[in-house]
Design a protein around this motif. Sequence first.
Motif, PDB file in Angstrom:
ATOM      1  N   CYS A   1       0.848  -1.186   0.000  1.00  0.00           N
ATOM      2  CA  CYS A   1       0.000   0.000   0.000  1.00  0.00           C
ATOM      3  C   CYS A   1       0.887   1.240   0.000  1.00  0.00           C
ATOM      4  O   CYS A   1       1.936   1.247   0.645  1.00  0.00           O
ATOM      5  CB  CYS A   1      -0.904   0.025   1.232  1.00  0.00           C
ATOM      6  N   PRO A   2       0.468   2.301  -0.695  1.00  0.00           N
ATOM      7  CA  PRO A   2       1.308   3.504  -0.734  1.00  0.00           C
ATOM      8  C   PRO A   2       1.314   4.298   0.567  1.00  0.00           C
ATOM      9  O   PRO A   2       2.295   4.952   0.882  1.00  0.00           O
ATOM     10  CB  PRO A   2       0.701   4.327  -1.866  1.00  0.00           C
ATOM     11  N   GLY A   3       0.234   4.235   1.336  1.00  0.00           N
ATOM     12  CA  GLY A   3       0.161   4.992   2.583  1.00  0.00           C
ATOM     13  C   GLY A   3      -0.200   4.105   3.754  1.00  0.00           C
ATOM     14  O   GLY A   3      -0.820   3.047   3.589  1.00  0.00           O
ATOM     15  N   GLU A   4       0.168   4.560   4.951  1.00  0.00           N
ATOM     16  CA  GLU A   4      -0.122   3.772   6.143  1.00  0.00           C
ATOM     17  C   GLU A   4      -1.628   3.640   6.367  1.00  0.00           C
ATOM     18  O   GLU A   4      -2.115   2.590   6.753  1.00  0.00           O
ATOM     19  CB  GLU A   4       0.547   4.397   7.363  1.00  0.00           C
ATOM     20  N   SER A   5      -2.381   4.701   6.111  1.00  0.00           N
ATOM     21  CA  SER A   5      -3.840   4.631   6.294  1.00  0.00           C
ATOM     22  C   SER A   5      -4.461   3.654   5.293  1.00  0.00           C
ATOM     23  O   SER A   5      -5.440   2.977   5.620  1.00  0.00           O
ATOM     24  CB  SER A   5      -4.479   6.012   6.184  1.00  0.00           C
TER      25      SER A   5
ATOM     26  N   THR B   1      -2.985  -9.121  11.442  1.00  0.00           N
ATOM     27  CA  THR B   1      -2.228  -8.441  10.395  1.00  0.00           C
ATOM     28  C   THR B   1      -1.080  -7.660  11.020  1.00  0.00           C
ATOM     29  O   THR B   1      -1.120  -7.302  12.201  1.00  0.00           O
ATOM     30  CB  THR B   1      -3.119  -7.464   9.600  1.00  0.00           C
ATOM     31  N   ARG B   2      -0.084  -7.426  10.195  1.00  0.00           N
ATOM     32  CA  ARG B   2       1.057  -6.606  10.593  1.00  0.00           C
ATOM     33  C   ARG B   2       1.354  -5.694   9.410  1.00  0.00           C
ATOM     34  O   ARG B   2       1.256  -6.117   8.252  1.00  0.00           O
ATOM     35  CB  ARG B   2       2.250  -7.504  10.904  1.00  0.00           C
ATOM     36  N   ILE B   3       1.695  -4.463   9.678  1.00  0.00           N
ATOM     37  CA  ILE B   3       2.038  -3.507   8.623  1.00  0.00           C
ATOM     38  C   ILE B   3       3.498  -3.123   8.805  1.00  0.00           C
ATOM     39  O   ILE B   3       3.890  -2.619   9.862  1.00  0.00           O
ATOM     40  CB  ILE B   3       1.121  -2.266   8.691  1.00  0.00           C
ATOM     41  N   ASP B   4       4.290  -3.389   7.770  1.00  0.00           N
ATOM     42  CA  ASP B   4       5.722  -3.085   7.807  1.00  0.00           C
ATOM     43  C   ASP B   4       6.017  -1.945   6.849  1.00  0.00           C
ATOM     44  O   ASP B   4       5.658  -2.013   5.669  1.00  0.00           O
ATOM     45  CB  ASP B   4       6.548  -4.310   7.402  1.00  0.00           C
ATOM     46  N   ALA B   5       6.669  -0.896   7.344  1.00  0.00           N
ATOM     47  CA  ALA B   5       7.075   0.227   6.500  1.00  0.00           C
ATOM     48  C   ALA B   5       8.390  -0.120   5.814  1.00  0.00           C
ATOM     49  O   ALA B   5       9.238  -0.799   6.380  1.00  0.00           O
ATOM     50  CB  ALA B   5       7.240   1.483   7.342  1.00  0.00           C
ATOM     51  N   GLY B   6       8.528   0.375   4.588  1.00  0.00           N
ATOM     52  CA  GLY B   6       9.783   0.165   3.880  1.00  0.00           C
ATOM     53  C   GLY B   6       9.653   0.421   2.400  1.00  0.00           C
ATOM     54  O   GLY B   6       8.593   0.196   1.810  1.00  0.00           O
ATOM     55  N   GLY B   7      10.699   0.909   1.801  1.00  0.00           N
ATOM     56  CA  GLY B   7      10.715   1.123   0.363  1.00  0.00           C
ATOM     57  C   GLY B   7       9.719   2.170  -0.114  1.00  0.00           C
ATOM     58  O   GLY B   7       9.237   2.112  -1.232  1.00  0.00           O
TER      59      GLY B   7
ATOM     60  N   GLY C   1       6.714   2.570   0.960  1.00  0.00           N
ATOM     61  CA  GLY C   1       5.344   2.082   1.051  1.00  0.00           C
ATOM     62  C   GLY C   1       5.161   1.245   2.302  1.00  0.00           C
ATOM     63  O   GLY C   1       6.007   1.258   3.202  1.00  0.00           O
ATOM     64  N   TYR C   2       4.067   0.535   2.335  1.00  0.00           N
ATOM     65  CA  TYR C   2       3.733  -0.284   3.499  1.00  0.00           C
ATOM     66  C   TYR C   2       3.327  -1.673   3.039  1.00  0.00           C
ATOM     67  O   TYR C   2       2.508  -1.813   2.119  1.00  0.00           O
ATOM     68  CB  TYR C   2       2.607   0.370   4.305  1.00  0.00           C
ATOM     69  N   LEU C   3       3.907  -2.681   3.652  1.00  0.00           N
ATOM     70  CA  LEU C   3       3.636  -4.065   3.309  1.00  0.00           C
ATOM     71  C   LEU C   3       2.637  -4.609   4.311  1.00  0.00           C
ATOM     72  O   LEU C   3       2.854  -4.534   5.528  1.00  0.00           O
ATOM     73  CB  LEU C   3       4.933  -4.887   3.357  1.00  0.00           C
ATOM     74  N   LEU C   4       1.545  -5.192   3.806  1.00  0.00           N
ATOM     75  CA  LEU C   4       0.521  -5.792   4.648  1.00  0.00           C
ATOM     76  C   LEU C   4       0.806  -7.279   4.746  1.00  0.00           C
ATOM     77  O   LEU C   4       0.877  -7.981   3.732  1.00  0.00           O
ATOM     78  CB  LEU C   4      -0.862  -5.546   4.050  1.00  0.00           C
TER      79      LEU C   4
END
Length: 147
Positions: free
Chosen positions: A103-107, A131-137, A139-142
């Motif tokens: 996802c491009p944004g955390e929201s 679920t876990r949201i990881d920031a990086g690159g 964007g955000y990985l779900l």
Amino acid sequence: MSNLQEIGDRDGWRCWLCDEPVDPDMSVNDPRGPSVDGIATAKKSKAKAVQERLAHRACNTRKGAVKPVVPWPDHLFVVDPAPIVGVVEQLSRKGGRVAVARCPGESDAEAAAQWLVDRLSRFAPELDVTTRIDAGGGGYLLVLETR
């Protein structure tokens, strides 16, 4: 084969494919009417188990005898979403975690995570996930994990 009323009651009268309500009083011949979909699940033995789920007649017919596709909704901003059915099968067999979307944004990631957990609570109620949201690159990985 179970009867339609039992399956409908168990599934809360929601189509397992589109997640929309199914009217139990509608004709079984109507496209939005109730039907039972028998899903063959591969087991380690050569025999396959059949799980019965409630579906709209049209959803069941459209799926046919192929592996179902459970779509991600258009209102979520996800990139490269993983096929939900395949993810559920993998986590059911092995457990662990699977990256399911970027996802491009955390929201955006939070909205997708909330939708996914809610959808899986009906699609695969026996699968206990978080679920876990990881920031990086940028964007955000779900990530979906079994408990």
